[in-house]
Design a protein around this motif. Structure first.
Motif, PDB file in Angstrom:
ATOM      1  N   SER A  44       0.851  -1.097   0.034  1.00  2.92           N
ATOM      2  CA  SER A  44       0.235  -0.145  -0.057  1.00  2.92           C
ATOM      3  C   SER A  44       0.909   1.179   0.128  1.00  2.92           C
ATOM      4  O   SER A  44       1.966   1.230   0.354  1.00  2.92           O
ATOM      5  CB  SER A  44      -0.939   0.057   1.141  1.00  2.92           C
ATOM      6  OG  SER A  44      -0.227  -0.154   2.400  1.00  2.92           O
ATOM      7  N   ARG A  45       0.388   2.389  -0.442  1.00  5.64           N
ATOM      8  CA  ARG A  45       1.034   3.628  -0.531  1.00  5.64           C
ATOM      9  C   ARG A  45       1.205   4.298   0.795  1.00  5.64           C
ATOM     10  O   ARG A  45       0.089   3.955   1.668  1.00  5.64           O
ATOM     11  CB  ARG A  45       0.334   4.315  -1.400  1.00  5.64           C
ATOM     12  CG  ARG A  45       0.456   3.992  -2.920  1.00  5.64           C
ATOM     13  CD  ARG A  45      -0.068   4.753  -3.934  1.00  5.64           C
ATOM     14  NE  ARG A  45      -0.032   4.386  -5.249  1.00  5.64           N
ATOM     15  CZ  ARG A  45       0.242   5.115  -6.317  1.00  5.64           C
ATOM     16  NH1 ARG A  45       0.175   6.370  -6.313  1.00  5.64           N
ATOM     17  NH2 ARG A  45       0.222   4.508  -7.527  1.00  5.64           N
ATOM     18  N   PRO A  46       2.136   5.092   0.953  1.00  7.19           N
ATOM     19  CA  PRO A  46       2.101   6.142   2.312  1.00  7.19           C
ATOM     20  C   PRO A  46       0.619   6.813   2.304  1.00  7.19           C
ATOM     21  O   PRO A  46       0.552   7.348   1.491  1.00  7.19           O
ATOM     22  CB  PRO A  46       3.218   6.752   2.081  1.00  7.19           C
ATOM     23  CG  PRO A  46       4.401   6.140   1.092  1.00  7.19           C
ATOM     24  CD  PRO A  46       3.410   5.266   0.063  1.00  7.19           C
ATOM     25  N   GLY A  47       0.198   6.673   3.492  1.00 10.45           N
ATOM     26  CA  GLY A  47      -1.128   7.206   3.786  1.00 10.45           C
ATOM     27  C   GLY A  47      -1.197   8.742   4.555  1.00 10.45           C
ATOM     28  O   GLY A  47      -2.261   8.868   5.066  1.00 10.45           O
ATOM     29  N   SER A  48       0.003   9.245   4.678  1.00 13.16           N
ATOM     30  CA  SER A  48      -0.124  10.468   5.498  1.00 13.16           C
ATOM     31  C   SER A  48      -0.867  11.402   4.551  1.00 13.16           C
ATOM     32  O   SER A  48      -0.935  11.522   3.354  1.00 13.16           O
ATOM     33  CB  SER A  48       1.406  10.905   5.787  1.00 13.16           C
ATOM     34  OG  SER A  48       1.173  12.151   6.356  1.00 13.16           O
ATOM     35  N   LYS A  49      -1.558  12.400   5.284  1.00 14.25           N
ATOM     36  CA  LYS A  49      -2.117  13.451   4.752  1.00 14.25           C
ATOM     37  C   LYS A  49      -1.143  14.637   4.333  1.00 14.25           C
ATOM     38  O   LYS A  49      -1.464  15.445   3.592  1.00 14.25           O
ATOM     39  CB  LYS A  49      -3.168  14.180   5.782  1.00 14.25           C
ATOM     40  CG  LYS A  49      -4.360  13.040   5.852  1.00 14.25           C
ATOM     41  CD  LYS A  49      -5.472  13.819   6.877  1.00 14.25           C
ATOM     42  CE  LYS A  49      -6.656  12.572   7.094  1.00 14.25           C
ATOM     43  NZ  LYS A  49      -7.361  13.040   7.961  1.00 14.25           N
ATOM     44  N   THR A  50       0.260  14.513   4.821  1.00 12.01           N
ATOM     45  CA  THR A  50       1.281  15.371   4.727  1.00 12.01           C
ATOM     46  C   THR A  50       2.170  14.766   3.466  1.00 12.01           C
ATOM     47  O   THR A  50       2.688  14.002   3.646  1.00 12.01           O
ATOM     48  CB  THR A  50       1.897  15.491   6.072  1.00 12.01           C
ATOM     49  OG1 THR A  50       1.056  15.980   7.021  1.00 12.01           O
ATOM     50  CG2 THR A  50       3.043  16.723   5.555  1.00 12.01           C
TER      51      THR A  50
END
Length: 88
Positions: A44-50
């Motif tokens: 899965s891709r990195p899921g941060s909002k930043t």
């Protein structure tokens, strides 16, 4: 180390990291993140909002992209052990 012993050591290290209450330095977290993603085959891709955090995570993953699963598990265990030894 057998595959079963490695899996147990990896799970113990993950549990120890997850139960640690103090904040980790960012560089330690990124390395552990990358090793964990490879070790668990999590694509899965990195899921941060930043976006900047996602960029750092992507870079960490890029650095370990050639590791196989067992190597990533061994690296996670060794890196976690090294970190906990340095704070005790």
């Amino acid at each position: 180390m057998t595959a079963k012993e490695l899996e147990i050591a990896f799970q113990n290290a993950v549990d120890k990291v997850n139960s640690h209450k103090e904040p980790f330095p960012a560089d330690v977290l990124l390395r552990l993140y990358a090793f964990y993603k490879v070790a668990t085959r999590d694509q899965s891709r990195p899921g941060s909002k930043t976006p900047l955090i996602n960029a750092f995570k992507a870079n960490a993953l890029f650095q370990v992209q050639e590791m196989d699963i067992d190597e990533a598990k061994k690296s996670y265990v060794a890196y976690a052990d090294k970190y906990f030894q340095s704070i005790s």
